[in-house]
Design a protein around this motif. Structure first.
Motif, PDB file in Angstrom:
ATOM      1  N   GLY A 140       0.819  -1.207   0.000  1.00 31.19           N
ATOM      2  CA  GLY A 140       0.000   0.000   0.000  1.00 31.19           C
ATOM      3  C   GLY A 140       0.853   1.257   0.000  1.00 31.19           C
ATOM      4  O   GLY A 140       2.070   1.214  -0.214  1.00 31.19           O
ATOM      5  N   SER A 141       0.227   2.374   0.247  1.00 31.31           N
ATOM      6  CA  SER A 141       0.919   3.669   0.239  1.00 31.31           C
ATOM      7  C   SER A 141       1.124   4.189   1.658  1.00 31.31           C
ATOM      8  O   SER A 141       0.230   4.107   2.501  1.00 31.31           O
ATOM      9  CB  SER A 141       0.107   4.691  -0.562  1.00 31.31           C
ATOM     10  OG  SER A 141       0.012   4.304  -1.921  1.00 31.31           O
ATOM     11  N   TRP A 142       2.312   4.713   1.883  1.00 29.18           N
ATOM     12  CA  TRP A 142       2.670   5.324   3.153  1.00 29.18           C
ATOM     13  C   TRP A 142       3.038   6.789   2.911  1.00 29.18           C
ATOM     14  O   TRP A 142       3.636   7.115   1.890  1.00 29.18           O
ATOM     15  CB  TRP A 142       3.871   4.617   3.787  1.00 29.18           C
ATOM     16  CG  TRP A 142       3.621   3.179   4.153  1.00 29.18           C
ATOM     17  CD1 TRP A 142       3.589   2.112   3.303  1.00 29.18           C
ATOM     18  CD2 TRP A 142       3.389   2.655   5.452  1.00 29.18           C
ATOM     19  NE1 TRP A 142       3.351   0.946   3.991  1.00 29.18           N
ATOM     20  CE2 TRP A 142       3.225   1.250   5.319  1.00 29.18           C
ATOM     21  CE3 TRP A 142       3.310   3.222   6.728  1.00 29.18           C
ATOM     22  CZ2 TRP A 142       2.981   0.417   6.403  1.00 29.18           C
ATOM     23  CZ3 TRP A 142       3.071   2.396   7.812  1.00 29.18           C
ATOM     24  CH2 TRP A 142       2.903   1.009   7.651  1.00 29.18           C
ATOM     25  N   LYS A 143       2.700   7.642   3.854  1.00 27.20           N
ATOM     26  CA  LYS A 143       3.040   9.060   3.748  1.00 27.20           C
ATOM     27  C   LYS A 143       4.078   9.412   4.804  1.00 27.20           C
ATOM     28  O   LYS A 143       3.953   9.018   5.965  1.00 27.20           O
ATOM     29  CB  LYS A 143       1.800   9.936   3.936  1.00 27.20           C
ATOM     30  CG  LYS A 143       2.067  11.430   3.743  1.00 27.20           C
ATOM     31  CD  LYS A 143       0.782  12.233   3.868  1.00 27.20           C
ATOM     32  CE  LYS A 143       1.032  13.722   3.655  1.00 27.20           C
ATOM     33  NZ  LYS A 143      -0.228  14.512   3.783  1.00 27.20           N
ATOM     34  N   ILE A 144       5.118  10.113   4.383  1.00 27.63           N
ATOM     35  CA  ILE A 144       6.125  10.591   5.336  1.00 27.63           C
ATOM     36  C   ILE A 144       5.547  11.791   6.070  1.00 27.63           C
ATOM     37  O   ILE A 144       5.310  12.841   5.463  1.00 27.63           O
ATOM     38  CB  ILE A 144       7.428  10.972   4.623  1.00 27.63           C
ATOM     39  CG1 ILE A 144       8.007   9.769   3.864  1.00 27.63           C
ATOM     40  CG2 ILE A 144       8.453  11.494   5.634  1.00 27.63           C
ATOM     41  CD1 ILE A 144       9.264  10.087   3.078  1.00 27.63           C
ATOM     42  N   VAL A 145       5.298  11.636   7.368  1.00 26.21           N
ATOM     43  CA  VAL A 145       4.725  12.737   8.152  1.00 26.21           C
ATOM     44  C   VAL A 145       5.788  13.446   8.996  1.00 26.21           C
ATOM     45  O   VAL A 145       5.523  14.504   9.571  1.00 26.21           O
ATOM     46  CB  VAL A 145       3.578  12.236   9.057  1.00 26.21           C
ATOM     47  CG1 VAL A 145       2.428  11.703   8.207  1.00 26.21           C
ATOM     48  CG2 VAL A 145       4.061  11.157  10.027  1.00 26.21           C
ATOM     49  N   ASP A 146       6.985  12.857   9.045  1.00 24.97           N
ATOM     50  CA  ASP A 146       8.083  13.504   9.752  1.00 24.97           C
ATOM     51  C   ASP A 146       9.387  12.945   9.214  1.00 24.97           C
ATOM     52  O   ASP A 146       9.511  11.733   8.997  1.00 24.97           O
ATOM     53  CB  ASP A 146       7.997  13.256  11.268  1.00 24.97           C
ATOM     54  CG  ASP A 146       9.026  14.077  12.045  1.00 24.97           C
ATOM     55  OD1 ASP A 146       9.177  15.277  11.748  1.00 24.97           O
ATOM     56  OD2 ASP A 146       9.692  13.506  12.925  1.00 24.97           O
ATOM     57  N   GLY A 147      10.368  13.826   8.996  1.00 23.33           N
ATOM     58  CA  GLY A 147      11.669  13.393   8.511  1.00 23.33           C
ATOM     59  C   GLY A 147      11.917  13.826   7.078  1.00 23.33           C
ATOM     60  O   GLY A 147      11.081  14.475   6.448  1.00 23.33           O
ATOM     61  N   PRO A 148      13.086  13.477   6.539  1.00 18.35           N
ATOM     62  CA  PRO A 148      13.428  13.860   5.166  1.00 18.35           C
ATOM     63  C   PRO A 148      12.366  13.398   4.168  1.00 18.35           C
ATOM     64  O   PRO A 148      11.889  12.264   4.233  1.00 18.35           O
ATOM     65  CB  PRO A 148      14.758  13.131   4.924  1.00 18.35           C
ATOM     66  CG  PRO A 148      15.341  12.949   6.294  1.00 18.35           C
ATOM     67  CD  PRO A 148      14.181  12.721   7.203  1.00 18.35           C
ATOM     68  N   GLY A 149      11.965  14.301   3.280  1.00 19.12           N
ATOM     69  CA  GLY A 149      10.946  13.967   2.295  1.00 19.12           C
ATOM     70  C   GLY A 149       9.538  14.085   2.822  1.00 19.12           C
ATOM     71  O   GLY A 149       8.613  13.493   2.244  1.00 19.12           O
ATOM     72  N   ILE A 150       9.341  14.835   3.901  1.00 22.96           N
ATOM     73  CA  ILE A 150       8.024  14.951   4.524  1.00 22.96           C
ATOM     74  C   ILE A 150       6.960  15.320   3.474  1.00 22.96           C
ATOM     75  O   ILE A 150       7.176  16.162   2.604  1.00 22.96           O
ATOM     76  CB  ILE A 150       8.047  15.990   5.672  1.00 22.96           C
ATOM     77  CG1 ILE A 150       6.724  16.000   6.428  1.00 22.96           C
ATOM     78  CG2 ILE A 150       8.431  17.361   5.168  1.00 22.96           C
ATOM     79  CD1 ILE A 150       6.773  16.801   7.718  1.00 22.96           C
ATOM     80  N   GLY A 151       5.844  14.646   3.547  1.00 19.37           N
ATOM     81  CA  GLY A 151       4.762  14.844   2.598  1.00 19.37           C
ATOM     82  C   GLY A 151       4.786  13.906   1.422  1.00 19.37           C
ATOM     83  O   GLY A 151       3.783  13.774   0.706  1.00 19.37           O
ATOM     84  N   SER A 152       5.913  13.220   1.192  1.00 18.95           N
ATOM     85  CA  SER A 152       6.038  12.305   0.062  1.00 18.95           C
ATOM     86  C   SER A 152       5.320  10.991   0.335  1.00 18.95           C
ATOM     87  O   SER A 152       5.102  10.609   1.493  1.00 18.95           O
ATOM     88  CB  SER A 152       7.512  12.026  -0.250  1.00 18.95           C
ATOM     89  OG  SER A 152       8.190  13.211  -0.586  1.00 18.95           O
ATOM     90  N   THR A 153       4.968  10.296  -0.728  1.00 22.84           N
ATOM     91  CA  THR A 153       4.341   8.981  -0.630  1.00 22.84           C
ATOM     92  C   THR A 153       5.393   7.903  -0.849  1.00 22.84           C
ATOM     93  O   THR A 153       6.192   7.977  -1.794  1.00 22.84           O
ATOM     94  CB  THR A 153       3.226   8.822  -1.680  1.00 22.84           C
ATOM     95  OG1 THR A 153       2.197   9.779  -1.413  1.00 22.84           O
ATOM     96  CG2 THR A 153       2.626   7.424  -1.631  1.00 22.84           C
TER      97      THR A 153
END
Length: 246
Positions: A148-161
């Motif tokens: 499935g898809s995960w979203k970066i909510v903290d750390g490098p690339g925040i907001g990326s899938t």
């Protein structure tokens, strides 16, 4: 009337004899679906593997008298000695014999003095031809645990899938194009009970420690507390990413 009944009973008997060998045959690739299902609930990976392990995949060819299994670290080879009363005896080189038998649509590994009883399901998404033993289990586990898809909510690339693929590719995670979950062996013993994942980019990588709690996953730097001439011993360092499953 009696002749017709006799012929009918004979047909049933012959039909049963024709179907029984196929029902009992254990040839094919079988994976530990119970461990995968437990992991898919979103808790610690090693706890799920230890609860339903230790073996993760069987590959059996009764015609060639060959049987192999993987426990996530070792690849063990054996010889199919034969079948009697529905149970196939497997001679494991350098160890005690193991019995395997069909339990409906599942493969049952009969408990013995060395290992507990376990159940395995046929691999529905078998690894490509030539893949190492255990790859079918890994593909199913990776899909169930990290699919499935995960979203970066903290750390490098925040907001990326981020997407973890069944074949070990990862997309959207900065600094990584491949990953591998630690299932057993040295990577497990060196992590002090923590779950670890190997992340690499262009063939170069490092171990990372992660925690999974439902739809949230945190990935930490793995800090080695051992001296240069000692066996590595990793502990969680700074948190690098927090991911949330979409």
């Amino acid at each position: 009337m009696r002749k017709a009944l006799a012929l009918s009973l004979l047909a049933v008997f012959l039909g049963g004899c024709a179907s029984n060998p196929a029902d009992r045959d254990i040839s094919g690739t079988w994976i530990n679906q119970s461990a995968i299902d437990a992991a898919a609930k979103g808790g610690p990976l090693r706890e799920a593997l230890q609860a339903y392990g230790p073996n993760l995949e069987w590959d059996v060819n009764t015609k060639a008298s060959q049987a192999r299994y993987s426990n996530g670290f070792e690849k063990i080879e054996g010889k199919v000695l034969g079948e009697q009363s529905g149970a196939w005896k497997i001679e494991i080189y350098g160890s005690a014999a193991t019995e395997l038998k069909r339990d409906g649509k599942q493969l049952q590994q009969v408990a013995n003095d060395n290992e507990p009883g376990q159940l395995f399901d046929r691999a529905t998404d078998a690894a490509p031809e030539g893949a190492p033993l255990g790859a079918s289990f890994e593909r199913a586990l990776y899909s169930a645990y990290l699919g499935g898809s995960w979203k970066i909510v903290d750390g490098p690339g925040i907001g990326s899938t981020v997407q973890f693929q069944a074949d070990g590719a990862v997309q959207g995670l900065p600094g990584a194009d491949r990953y591998a979950l630690c299932l057993a062996g040295d990577c497990a013993s060196m992590s002090g009970g923590h779950d670890t994942v190997w992340l690499q980019l262009s063939g170069q990588g490092n171990p990372w420690i992660f925690t999974r709690n439902g739809k949230q996953m945190e990935i930490f730097q793995a800090v080695n507390g051992s001296q240069a001439d000692e066996v590595p011993s990793f502990a969680p360092g700074n948190r690098q990413w927090t991911l949330e499953k979409q």
